[in-house]
Design a protein around this motif. Structure first.
Motif, PDB file in Angstrom:
ATOM      1  N   VAL A   1       0.836  -1.207   0.000  1.00  0.00           N
ATOM      2  CA  VAL A   1       0.000   0.000   0.000  1.00  0.00           C
ATOM      3  C   VAL A   1       0.869   1.255   0.000  1.00  0.00           C
ATOM      4  O   VAL A   1       0.699   2.137  -0.850  1.00  0.00           O
ATOM      5  CB  VAL A   1      -0.967  -0.014   1.200  1.00  0.00           C
TER       6      VAL A   1
ATOM      7  N   PHE B   1      -3.669   5.356  -1.878  1.00  0.00           N
ATOM      8  CA  PHE B   1      -3.659   4.845  -0.515  1.00  0.00           C
ATOM      9  C   PHE B   1      -5.084   4.624  -0.007  1.00  0.00           C
ATOM     10  O   PHE B   1      -5.396   3.578   0.571  1.00  0.00           O
ATOM     11  CB  PHE B   1      -2.904   5.803   0.407  1.00  0.00           C
TER      12      PHE B   1
ATOM     13  N   LEU C   1      -6.788   1.583  -1.874  1.00  0.00           N
ATOM     14  CA  LEU C   1      -6.298   0.287  -1.406  1.00  0.00           C
ATOM     15  C   LEU C   1      -6.722   0.013   0.031  1.00  0.00           C
ATOM     16  O   LEU C   1      -7.018  -1.139   0.387  1.00  0.00           O
ATOM     17  CB  LEU C   1      -4.778   0.214  -1.557  1.00  0.00           C
ATOM     18  N   SER C   2      -6.781   1.043   0.855  1.00  0.00           N
ATOM     19  CA  SER C   2      -7.246   0.870   2.233  1.00  0.00           C
ATOM     20  C   SER C   2      -8.727   0.524   2.272  1.00  0.00           C
ATOM     21  O   SER C   2      -9.158  -0.299   3.081  1.00  0.00           O
ATOM     22  CB  SER C   2      -6.970   2.134   3.047  1.00  0.00           C
TER      23      SER C   2
ATOM     24  N   TYR D   1      -2.520  -7.620   1.752  1.00  0.00           N
ATOM     25  CA  TYR D   1      -1.485  -7.164   0.837  1.00  0.00           C
ATOM     26  C   TYR D   1      -0.119  -7.653   1.309  1.00  0.00           C
ATOM     27  O   TYR D   1       0.076  -7.979   2.471  1.00  0.00           O
ATOM     28  CB  TYR D   1      -1.472  -5.644   0.737  1.00  0.00           C
TER      29      TYR D   1
END
Length: 85
Positions: free
Chosen positions: A26, A56, A59-60, A70
């Protein structure tokens, strides 16, 4: 338009892999987007930062909603707070 060899672009990909290995997927992805946009797209630091934060956040959110896992990097071996672990 600048002309570069295939090795030049392979080095960019190698840099991305090294970032992921060191700081995790990430953070490495966000850092790569920032660096790539700054160096190759020649956009402002604000645009680079907004793009990196967007990566960020995306992906979070995927991690939160879908429970994805991940790849961790060397940084994740330390006891750090949430965005870094």
């Amino acid at each position: 338009v600048e002309q570069h060899s295939n090795e030049y672009f392979l080095l960019w990909l190698l840099g991305y892999v090294v970032l992921v290995a060191l700081i995790g997927f990430v953070l490495g992805s966000a850092a790569f987007v920032y660096i790539f946009m700054w160096r190759k797209a020649n956009v402002s630091h604000l645009t680079c930062a907004v793009s990196a934060v967007s990566v960020f956040a995306f992906l979070s959110a995927i991690h939160l909603w879908l429970g994805t896992t991940y790849v961790g990097g060397l940084l994740q071996r330390l006891e750090l707070p949430w965005p870094l672990n």
